[in-house]
Structures are given as structure tokens and as C-alpha cells.
Design a protein around this motif. Structure first.
Motif, mmCIF file in Angstrom:
data_model
loop_
_atom_site.group_PDB
_atom_site.id
_atom_site.type_symbol
_atom_site.label_atom_id
_atom_site.label_comp_id
_atom_site.label_asym_id
_atom_site.label_seq_id
_atom_site.Cartn_x
_atom_site.Cartn_y
_atom_site.Cartn_z
ATOM 1 N N HIS A 150 -5.660 6.670 0.826
ATOM 2 C CA HIS A 150 -5.244 4.947 2.435
ATOM 3 C C HIS A 150 -4.186 4.503 1.492
ATOM 4 O O HIS A 150 -3.721 3.578 2.230
ATOM 5 C CB HIS A 150 -6.755 5.010 2.150
ATOM 6 N N ARG A 154 -0.872 3.483 2.582
ATOM 7 C CA ARG A 154 -1.082 2.072 3.802
ATOM 8 C C ARG A 154 0.655 1.617 3.926
ATOM 9 O O ARG A 154 1.195 1.148 4.759
ATOM 10 C CB ARG A 154 -2.038 1.546 3.365
ATOM 11 N N GLU A 158 4.581 0.344 5.390
ATOM 12 C CA GLU A 158 4.094 -1.242 5.853
ATOM 13 C C GLU A 158 5.383 -0.844 5.339
ATOM 14 O O GLU A 158 6.544 -1.568 5.792
ATOM 15 C CB GLU A 158 3.258 -1.512 4.753
#
Length: 594
Positions: A150, A154, A158
Motif C-alpha cells: 500500500h 501511494r 504521489e
């Protein structure tokens, strides 16, 4: 993060000394129960961590009776008051180690039968683990792997968002355009006899997005390939896929390096040094015997053909006379290995198509080797200088065509590193870009040229005349692979964006004009409508997570993977379907069910 509701006020890793005296409510699974002759202690676990629950029989006898009867993995709700642990019983290894929850009431939300395997130990039986994957995922290491995945995803989003990339989803039901691995096919009920294919990659769609003017695209994409399985391969997998217009290889490499740097900072608190090392395919194969070399150790391959050019060793001379090579590798300090280990290395060479290995044990009493009698003093000196050979070393030789000799010693190199302990436990992160791959390779079994990467890869501009001259084996691709510690994380290239050049490459690959139109007509049509120069890359997310997690297999970083046979022991898929479903699809199996 909102926690408080009728089920719980806190998660199990949230309470601290500042909460002493509060009445709280927790939910979780019984991680461990300890009966201390009256007092019962339960470690209660949820996704975030553990809190210790204490049951006092003199204060809450009914609650304590329930506590005594709890089993591992029972699911409970506990209400009580936070208390400081008695002095000397604190647990500095737990975030909640200063406190405990004195249970006033407990509610059994779900009982658990005896477990098929312990959740706090290493379980070698992977089939059993996959059959009870919902329990396997409760194990701390498995949960940490999913949390790591995860955080990596992420960080990817980003970083690429900050670089101006748009996340665009591409179809899962697409067209079958066989060009590598087998497609997974999906029959169409509405158009009987026709099939969708699950995408092996979003390759053509992302190129179409470039023609559409998206300019910078990315996707954490699901991909599907019907191929034989191994530790780092699954029939369905995930890749970080990106494509951009008006770029050179250096632009794609810059973005990938920046993305990996952010991932390592955010996830491991490791600061990678940029830029990564670059190496041509030819140098990688010649020096390390692999197009994905592990650079954590310094075992190199050497060309020693000239030393044996006038040798009495007829086997070596015959190979050299046929245009082959003699390459060698030095296993430093490994002259002592057992005969069985040496036999294993020779068997490895034969399994790859070689005739075996020649060897020399450099010992204090001299060079011990079946080929020793064929070596002059001058040749021994030359080999010692070239290979840096000293007492205690093991010299290994492969004589064959260049590509096979390199491959053999490349695999031997890894085995030597294992024997010397240079790979196991090595925590270095060694990144490498391998560039300038051959564009095409000749498949002798099939009798035609194939793509080294895929048929949409662009040749070097200066090599284009070779295409017209039919010198296909000399064409270099504007392709690049990113390698980490001997594992290929992903690969990419600058793409062909002109219809005529793409058709020419298809023709070299043996795809006739009719088949080109049938399989790739949509792409060729798009290239005639002002297609921009573009390129991209795809990184295997599963492999990256596997390496960062220190896992042995990508199955350990995928929530619900298939086993080694492509099956899911938990759900029993793939499985047969009802005859009615097959009839709706106009499919006949020949087994009497449609």
C-alpha cells in the motif's frame, strides 16, 4: 482517523499511559491467552497492534469465566478501564506496553475452531496456507507485506501526480493480438464465436493515449499472461505502467529513478544515490553473463581466448577456430569446494546446453586440474594475471559460442556467490539500467525473427539502414531495463510511431499485411493521424514489493495469489461451469455438457 462507535472507541495499538482511568471498548482477535492461576491475560490483536487485557475473577467473575474459555483467534469485544501495568511488568517491545485494559465485560463476536496451522510460526506448507488464506493474512508478516505494498503504491501515485502524469484506466476486455505469452481468452455471449482477451499489458492502449494527446499517462495496471509459473511470476500480476510523449530514454529513466527514490525514502527511509549506473546489454552479458546482473559482488567474466589460441588443448582451440570464445571466472577462495559441488556446477553448464566446465584448483602445491598438463608456464602466468588468481582460488572455463558461454558462466557466477556467502544476507541495493538490447533475435526452432522486447520497440536511428540491408541481428533497440540486485524490475523503450516503419518491423517478424491489419489495424490507423514520438516503461509492482519485503516469492506479497499450478486452493478456481453457461456462450467442450 475516526474510531469511536458502538463497536470500539480505540484500536488495539492506540492506548497509552495518558489514557489511564478511561473507560474504553476494543474489538479484536485473541492473539494469546495466559492463565496465571486466577488472573487471566489475553493479548488482543487488531490490524494496528496489540493491547493486553486482564481479567480479575474477584472483581468481575462472570467476565473472568468467559476470559478463561477464550481460544486463539476468537473474535471478541472487550469493555473496561485502562490501568497502568504493575511496576516491573511493563513491555517495552509493545507500543501499549505501559498499560493494560481491566476487563469489565466481554462479548464473544465469533468463535474460532482449532487452527489448521499456527499463526505465529513459519509454515512450510504453502498449499495449506493458500487454502486458508484468510487466516494466513492475519499473520503479522503477511499484514506487513500488504501494508508495504500500500505504501509503495501511494508513493508511486504521489510522485507521478507531481510530475504531471494522468492516471488513466485502460480496458480489461480487449483484443487478442498474440505476440508473446498466451492470452487468456473470454468468450462473448453477445457475439458467439468471438472472444475478448485479458491484457498482457496496456501496451497498445497507452500508445493510443499518446496519439490522443494525453502526453503523460500512468496506471497501476492489472495484467494477465497464460504462461508457466515460478517464484516471481503469476498468471495475473500488477505493473506500474507509464508512457510519455516527446521524450528520450533519459527522460523515462529520470522519472523512474525519482519514483524509486521516493519509494525507498517513504518506505525504508533509505536515500538512493542518483543517477543509477548504465550498462549496455553487450557489456552486461560479456562481463556478468546476464542481462540482469547482480552487482552486489564483484565476480567478473573474462575472455581468455587469446591465451588458448595456440594451446595444445584441442577442445578449446576447436571452439576458437569455429568463431567461439573461451571465457573464465574466478571463484575467489573456493578451491576447497567438495567434488559434489564441482559436479553440480558442471551439471548446471550441461543443463544450459554446454558441454561442461573446465576447472583449475589453485593450491599451494600447484594447479590441480584435468587440463593442467595442457598448460604451459607462460599460459598459467597469463591466466593468473588476467583472472587475478592466487592460492585458494577456483578457476572455471566455458568454451562455446559467445552467448552460450556467457550464459553458462553467468549462472555459475551466481552459484559461486552463494557458495562464498556473498549473496545471502547482503542488504545492499544495487540498481542498474541495461540499455541497447538487440532489437531482434532469431528463433532457430521456429525459423523466424522475434522481438527481444515487443514489436513496437524503436531501433536506433543510426541502425535503420541495417533494416533495409536485411542485417536484422545487428539492429539495436532504444530499449532499457531497470535491474535491482539481479532481478529485472521492469523494462521499457522508445516506441515506433510511424505506420510505415511499424509495418516494416511486422513484416520482418513474419506478420503478413493481412494479419497486420487484422491484429493491429487500429494502431496503424492511429499512427497515420499525427502520432507524436513517445516511449515508456513498465515496472513489476509485485517484484518490487517482494524485494523490499525480503520475501522469497511474489505470492507472499499478493493478497490472493494462485499456486504453482495456476490454481487458487481457497476458492477452487479454475473450476468447471454449468452446461447452461456454456450453451449461452455457444461453446462445446466434447465432454457432453454443452
Amino acid at each position: 482517523m475516526r474510531i469511536a462507535n458502538r463497536w470500539r472507541t480505540h484500536h488495539c495499538a492506540q492506548l497509552r499511559a495518558a489514557d489511564v482511568g478511561k473507560n474504553v471498548r476494543l474489538c479484536g482477535w485473541v492473539d494469546r491467552r495466559r492463565d496465571h492461576g486466577g488472573l487471566v491475560f489475553v493479548d488482543l490483536r487488531d490490524r494496528e497492534g496489540v493491547s493486553q487485557i486482564v481479567f480479575h475473577p474477584e472483581e468481575h467473575p462472570e467476565t473472568a469465566e468467559i476470559g478463561k474459555a477464550l481460544h486463539a483467534e476468537d473474535l471478541v469485544q472487550v469493555e473496561g478501564q485502562v490501568a497502568r501495568r504493575p511496576e516491573g511488568t511493563e513491555n517495552s517491545g509493545l507500543a501499549t506496553g505501559e498499560i493494560e485494559l481491566v476487563a469489565h465485560s466481554v462479548r464473544l463476536l465469533g468463535s474460532c475452531p482449532p487452527l489448521p496451522f499456527p499463526l505465529d510460526a513459519v509454515v512450510e506448507n504453502e498449499e495449506l496456507r493458500l487454502g486458508f488464506r484468510f487466516l494466513d493474512l492475519r499473520r503479522r508478516k503477511m499484514l506487513e507485506n500488504l501494508q508495504l505494498r500500500h505504501r509503495i503504491s501511494r508513493a508511486v501515485r504521489e510522485y507521478l501526480d507531481a510530475q504531471g502524469f494522468l492516471e488513466v484506466e485502460t480496458p480489461i476486455l480487449s483484443k487478442s493480438t498474440p505476440e508473446g505469452a498466451r492470452d487468456f481468452l473470454v468468450p462473448s455471449r453477445l457475439i458467439p464465436g468471438s472472444f475478448y482477451a485479458l491484457p498482457q499489458a496496456p501496451q497498445q492502449y497507452k500508445q493510443l493515449l499518446m496519439v490522443a494527446g494525453i502526453e503523460r499517462y500512468y496506471q497501476i495496471a492489472r495484467c494477465f499472461r497464460d504462461e508457466d509459473l515460478r517464484a516471481d511470476r503469476q498468471p495475473e500480476f500488477t505493473q506500474v505502467d507509464l508512457e510519455a510523449s516527446f521524450v528520450e530514454p533519459e527522460d523515462i529513466q529520470f522519472w523512474v529513478e525519482g519514483m524509486l527514490r521516493k519509494i525507498f525514502r517513504d518506505v525504508l527511509d533509505v536515500d538512493l544515490t542518483l543517477p543509477f549506473r548504465r550498462m549496455s546489454y553487450r557489456e552486461a552479458m560479456d562481463r556478468y553473463g546476464s542481462d540482469k546482473p547482480d552487482l552486489r559482488f564483484g565476480i567478473d567474466l573474462y575472455d581468455v581466448g587469446e591465451i588458448f589460441r595456440e594451446s595444445d588443448l584441442k577442445v578449446f582451440r576447436a571452439v576458437l577456430d569455429r568463431g567461439g570464445v573461451v571465457k573464465a571466472v574466478n571463484g575467489k577462495g573456493l578451491a576447497h569446494i567438495a567434488a559434489s559441488e564441482l559436479t553440480g556446477l558442471e551439471d548446471l553448464a550441461r543443463s544450459l546446453g554446454g558441454k561442461g566446465l573446465a576447472y583449475v584448483r589453485v593450491e599451494s602445491s600447484g594447479w590441480k586440474s584435468p587440463i593442467g598438463k595442457f598448460l604451459t608456464a607462460g599460459q598459467r602466468d597469463a591466466l593468473a594475471r588476467t583472472l587475478g588468481a592466487t592460492e585458494g582460488d577456483l578457476l572455471l572455463f566455458a568454451a562455446d559460442q559467445w552467448d552460450l558461454a556467457c550464459e553458462i558462466l553467468g549462472r555459475v557466477r551466481l552459484r559461486l556467490a552463494d557458495l562464498s556467502g556473498e549473496r545471502k544476507g547482503n542488504t545492499e541495493w544495487k540498481f542498474l539500467w541495461v540499455t541497447d538490447f538487440p532489437l531482434l533475435a532469431y528463433d532457430r526452432e521456429e525459423g523466424h525473427w522475434t522481438s527481444m522486447h515487443h514489436p513496437f520497440t524503436r531501433p536506433h536511428a543510426e541502425d535503420l539502414p541495417l533494416l533495409d540491408e536485411g542485417r536484422y541481428g545487428e539492429l539495436r533497440a532504444l530499449a532499457y531495463d531497470i535491474v535491482l540486485n539481479g532481478t529485472e524490475l521492469g523494462g521499457g523503450s522508445i516506441r515506433i510511431h510511424e505506420a510505415d516503419l511499424q509495418q516494416k518491423i511486422f513484416s520482418v517478424l513474419g506478420i503478413d499485411a493481412e494479419t497486420q491489419e487484422q491484429r493491429f489495424g487500429h494502431l496503424l490507423k492511429a499512427f497515420r493521424y499525427g502520432a507524436p514520438p513517445h516511449g515508456g516503461v513498465a515496472l513489476g509492482l509485485d517484484r518490487l514489493v517482494m524485494l523490499l519485503a525480503g520475501a522469497e516469492s511474489i505470492r507472499d506479497v499478493i493478497a490472493f495469489p494462485k499456486n504453482r499450478h495456476g490454481m487458487d486452493p481457497l476458492t477452487g478456481s479454475p473450476s468447471r461451469v454449468e452446461a447452461k453457461q456454456l450453451r449461452e456462450l455457444k461453446i462445446t467442450t466434447g465432454r457432453g455438457d454443452a
